[in-house]
Design an enzyme around this catalytic site. Sequence first.
Site, short mmCIF file in Angstrom:
data_model
loop_
_atom_site.label_atom_id
_atom_site.label_comp_id
_atom_site.label_asym_id
_atom_site.label_seq_id
_atom_site.Cartn_x
_atom_site.Cartn_y
_atom_site.Cartn_z
CB THR A 214 -9.47 26.03 -10.38
OG1 THR A 214 -9.66 27.38 -10.90
CG2 THR A 214 -8.36 25.52 -10.52
CG ASN A 215 -13.29 25.49 -13.99
OD1 ASN A 215 -12.87 26.17 -14.90
ND2 ASN A 215 -14.01 26.45 -13.07
#
Length: 223
Positions: free
Chosen positions: A28-29
């Site tokens: 993810t980020n």
Amino acid sequence: MSISRKKLHILVTLGPTWEFIDPIRFITNRATGILGYFIAQEGLRRGHRVTCVAGPSALCPLPGARWMNVVGAEEMRRAVQVIFPKVDALVMSAAVSDYRVKKPFLSKLKRRGRSFPLFLEENPDILDGVSRGKGGRVLVGFALETENLIKSALKKLKEKKLDLIIANLVSGDKDPFGNRKVDVHFLWKDGRQRFYVDISKSQLAKVLLDAVEDLALTRISER
Ligand code: C5P
């Protein structure tokens, strides 16, 4: 109703996406979804109809908006594709993962006592996918970059056929994630540019909505 008061249907994507490695781990980020949330909130405050497609985040659905939770980029793409024909504007503030794991493991990965490769494949570009059937709709994208900010943003503006891109630098002393003030460049398709320094995300949502309304108004008067 006068033309300048036309109520729009605005689709806002927000948050990150999760791309699973196995049933427990994912890529993810750092996106929190807060800017998209403020944009949606401001849209509702101005009397527009707002639909949100939200990647996983700590945010609760916004009362008054139609709210769809999604997890991965492919799921977000399918949701946007279905809703897009019904809206006047798409504000693509989601930080969509550009890559996903080619073959996610079906059960939890165990330690193997050695390193091993993880193959990633590109996710489809959601904006690129909808821009072909854009019609008179307003398309707004974002560019978060660690280098060559304006050059990359202008490239994305053109390639993704956007009306407006908001460019944001991530560097040592500039961390735009979460509810904090940011420096942003607005770059329009027609060549206009505007730079906002130290602007709060709620204020940014207001100037962005002004721009979306202006662009929508131009479209209506062009018809
Ligand atoms: O990741 P990138 O810098 O290319 O993102 C620029 C814009 O494109 C953002 O508005 C983002 O929401 C959108 N995007 C997309 N589909 C992707 C990746 C990004 O629509 N797969």
